[in-house]
Design a protein around this motif. Structure first.
Motif, PDB file in Angstrom:
ATOM      1  N   THR A  12      27.485  27.642   8.344  1.00 19.97           N
ATOM      2  CA  THR A  12      27.563  26.188   8.190  1.00 19.97           C
ATOM      3  C   THR A  12      26.878  25.778   6.894  1.00 19.97           C
ATOM      4  OG1 THR A  12      27.525  25.923  10.590  1.00 19.97           O
ATOM      5  CG2 THR A  12      27.087  23.957   9.271  1.00 19.97           C
ATOM      6  N   VAL A  13      27.591  24.983   6.100  1.00 15.88           N
ATOM      7  CA  VAL A  13      27.121  24.611   4.766  1.00 15.88           C
ATOM      8  C   VAL A  13      27.113  23.096   4.612  1.00 15.88           C
ATOM      9  CG1 VAL A  13      27.471  24.905   2.275  1.00 15.88           C
ATOM     10  CG2 VAL A  13      28.202  26.717   3.856  1.00 15.88           C
ATOM     11  N   ASP A  14      25.983  22.526   4.209  1.00 13.87           N
ATOM     12  CA  ASP A  14      25.904  21.116   3.802  1.00 13.87           C
ATOM     13  C   ASP A  14      26.218  21.042   2.318  1.00 13.87           C
ATOM     14  OD1 ASP A  14      25.232  20.212   6.289  1.00 13.87           O
ATOM     15  OD2 ASP A  14      23.124  19.810   5.837  1.00 13.87           O
ATOM     16  N   ILE A  15      27.305  20.377   1.961  1.00 11.21           N
ATOM     17  CA  ILE A  15      27.731  20.301   0.561  1.00 11.21           C
ATOM     18  C   ILE A  15      26.917  19.235  -0.170  1.00 11.21           C
ATOM     19  CG2 ILE A  15      29.648  19.824  -1.006  1.00 11.21           C
ATOM     20  CD1 ILE A  15      31.527  20.931   1.126  1.00 11.21           C
ATOM     21  N   LYS A  16      26.189  19.659  -1.187  1.00 11.51           N
ATOM     22  CA  LYS A  16      25.358  18.746  -1.973  1.00 11.51           C
ATOM     23  C   LYS A  16      26.089  18.230  -3.203  1.00 11.51           C
ATOM     24  CE  LYS A  16      21.992  21.523  -2.912  1.00 11.51           C
ATOM     25  NZ  LYS A  16      20.658  21.983  -3.379  1.00 11.51           N
ATOM     26  N   ASN A  17      27.001  19.046  -3.723  1.00 18.66           N
ATOM     27  CA  ASN A  17      27.609  18.730  -5.007  1.00 18.66           C
ATOM     28  C   ASN A  17      28.973  19.402  -5.083  1.00 18.66           C
ATOM     29  OD1 ASN A  17      27.980  17.977  -7.691  1.00 18.66           O
ATOM     30  ND2 ASN A  17      26.828  19.724  -8.483  1.00 18.66           N
ATOM     31  N   VAL A  18      29.969  18.693  -5.583  1.00 20.26           N
ATOM     32  CA  VAL A  18      31.289  19.273  -5.841  1.00 20.26           C
ATOM     33  C   VAL A  18      31.443  19.424  -7.348  1.00 20.26           C
ATOM     34  CG1 VAL A  18      33.782  18.967  -5.649  1.00 20.26           C
ATOM     35  CG2 VAL A  18      32.303  18.325  -3.734  1.00 20.26           C
TER      36      VAL A  18
END
Length: 283
Positions: A114-120
């Motif tokens: 599980t990954v919390d996306i901080k930046n695209v």
């Protein structure tokens, strides 16, 4: 003897999982940004007063470790950020918030990350702030599932299958080390859509909570995952990471991407690493 036997058998595995992953990735790569909706809200890293990190640590601390190397063959390895973006719906920077065992896999171990996306960095910016799940090889599995269909061979090789079949082991892929909970990674992801081509794979995804719009795949995990060390990102694969003491401690396929093998590919991926750090830090 136990580890050698497990290593030998594991080299025969992964084919079905990798081929299934490719079919699901190809279906997701052409999806438009506006078709990716309602990503899962961020989940708490606390469960019943115990952190996910502690839960995972306690789960694996007493398990025997099986070290394997899976030599997957890819014909399209991204060696620039532009090519990674072209092969992905999004190139993301995110924090690992959980690792969970996936059930139902045979002759291998698979983990839901599980990954919390901080930046695209590139691609679908709607994913900024979302929580997504990706599949990575390695993790925990019962001996019974690891040896599924190979029980007689295991016994003939001297492995105490009957005594150990219900025990778990921790499988570690030397080219795709599982990132630790709390660490940050950069990679390219594609929506892991269920499809009508492979119903068994659809069922497998759904049973493991990966049938929705928050389920993604990493197309070339051996080559295109970076982990944060200090302020900089480095290649997750220690055999390609120029800062690792295991750098080029393996032979990669010749003529990969029309190059001359491992050294050229490794050099390109380390230059790509510099490019990623430049984009993130604007330096």
């Amino acid at each position: 003897m136990k580890n050698r036997m497990l290593f030998f058998l594991l080299l025969l595995s992964f084919v079905l999982l990798v081929s299934c992953g490719k079919s699901s990735r190809s279906s997701g790569i052409n999806k438009k940004d506006n078709e990716i909706v309602q990503v899962q809200k961020k989940v708490s890293s606390i469960k019943n007063g115990e952190s996910n990190k502690d839960i995972w640590k306690n789960k694996i601390k007493n398990l025997d470790t099986v070290n394997i190397q899976n030599d997957s063959v890819y014909y399209n390895i991204s060696t620039t950020v532009d090519s990674l973006a072209a092969n992905s719906q999004a190139v993301i920077e995110g924090e690992i918030v959980n690792l969970e065992e996936m059930t139902g896999a045979k002759n291998t171990a698979v983990t839901k990350v599980t990954v919390d996306i901080k930046n695209v960095l590139r691609g679908n910016e709607k994913l900024t702030g979302a929580t997504v799940k990706v599949i990575m090889r390695g993790g925990t599995v019962t001996v019974k599932n690891l040896y599924a269909g190979m029980e007689e061979r295991a016994i003939a090789g001297g492995f105490p299958y009957e005594q150990k079949k219900n025990e778990k082991v921790f499988v570690k892929d030397s080219q795709i080390p599982l990132p630790s909970i709390g660490s940050n990674i950069v990679t390219g992801i594609n929506l892991n859509l269920s499809n009508t081509v492979d119903q068994a794979y659809n069922i497998y995804l759904e049973k493991n909570g990966l049938g929705g719009n928050d389920s993604y795949s990493i197309s070339t995990p051996e080559y295109n995952i970076w982990k944060q060390e200090g302020k900089k990102y480095v290649l997750n694969n220690p055999r390609l990471n120029s800062t690792s003491d295991k750098y080029l401690d393996s032979v990669l396929p010749e003529d990969l991407n029309n190059d001359s093998g491992d050294e050229v590919l490794a050099n390109k991926l380390n230059l790509m690493t510099d490019e990623i750090n430049h984009e993130i830090h604007n330096d």
